[in-house]
Design a protein around this motif. Structure first.
Motif: not given
Length: 263
Positions: A196-207
């Motif tokens: 989750i943290k790395r997806l956040n850093r990459g500004s990736v949208t996910f659910s």
């Protein structure tokens, strides 16, 4: 009517200042939306609109939160129409506390590393056998996660982490395994937060799935209650709305025949 459990929150410089006072918040909790079968939100437009769209978090702070959109619908009598607003529930990610024998988890937390079960099972360590036996039916999932992690490490493109985060949710349904109980501890929660943290850093949208979000809320609430932090009114109301939208029939005392499609 039974009182809702108190949800506590960390006191910080970015804590939003609610428009509502304590009495108004209590009135909200005693009205319309359900959480665990108890009605907690009202149709009062002013009160719903008083919720902040997002908390006042700096970009580097937002990395440590999972963001879930909450849709709030209310009726505007003067315009004879319904309005829909999207606000966001930010859930602070609480890392697992390892046991003394969870050396793999302790090492991964220290190095901020993902725990790759495929690599563990192929290692020559003494725990390799129990890991292999525990996850032999999910090896195809482990291989997919490992392949996508390798592509992420090579490209630094966080989009490659979307499949691993969803497959990690799937693996969590198989827990606990013998490997988890003996050597891994809460490795899956660690891996989930890492992703989750790395997806956040990459500004990736996910659910994430509703059950995963519920777990994150539970971990956050237990941690905050343990630390005896003050109440965050916005989080309390938004989390109640989440449960209402995710589990609309949760806590229903009975269902009538009209609730089913019958011949």
């Amino acid at each position: 009517m039974a009182k809702l459990p108190t949800i506590k929150t960390m006191e910080s410089s970015f804590k939003p200042k609610p428009i509502l006072n304590r009495n108004e918040l209590k009135q909200i909790k005693q009205s319309r939306t359900r959480v665990e079968g108890k009605k907690v939100i009202t149709d009062d437009v002013r009160k719903l609109k008083s919720l902040k769209v997002t908390p006042d978090l700096a970009p580097d702070e937002q990395v440590n939160y999972y963001k879930e959109p909450i849709w709030i619908e209310y009726y505007i009598p003067k315009e004879s129409r319904f309005a829909l607003e999207t606000k966001y529930l930010y859930i602070l990610l609480i890392p697992p506390t390892p046991r003394s024998n969870d050396q793999i988890l302790i090492k991964a937390q220290k190095e901020d590393a993902f725990i790759n079960l495929l690599e563990l099972s192929n290692s020559k360590e003494k725990y390799a056998d129990v890991v292999t036996k525990s996850y032999r039916h999910t090896f195809s999932i482990l291989e997919t996660i490992s392949d996508n992690l390798e592509q992420y490490q090579e490209s630094k493109n966080a989009e490659f982490l979307k499949i691993p985060v969803y497959l990690t949710e799937t693996l969590m349904l198989t827990e606990p395994t013998l490997a988890t109980l003996e050597v891994l501890g809460e490795y899956s929660v660690h891996n989930l937060i890492w992703l989750i943290k790395r997806l956040n850093r990459g500004s990736v949208t996910f659910s994430l799935e509703d059950r995963t979000i519920s777990l994150l809320i539970k971990r956050r609430n237990e941690f905050f209650e343990e630390k005896n932090f003050p109440v965050d009114d916005d989080f309390e109301l938004l989390s109640a709305l989440f449960f209402e939208q995710a589990y609309p029939h949760r806590g229903a005392e009975e269902l009538d025949a009209q609730d089913f499609l019958l011949d």
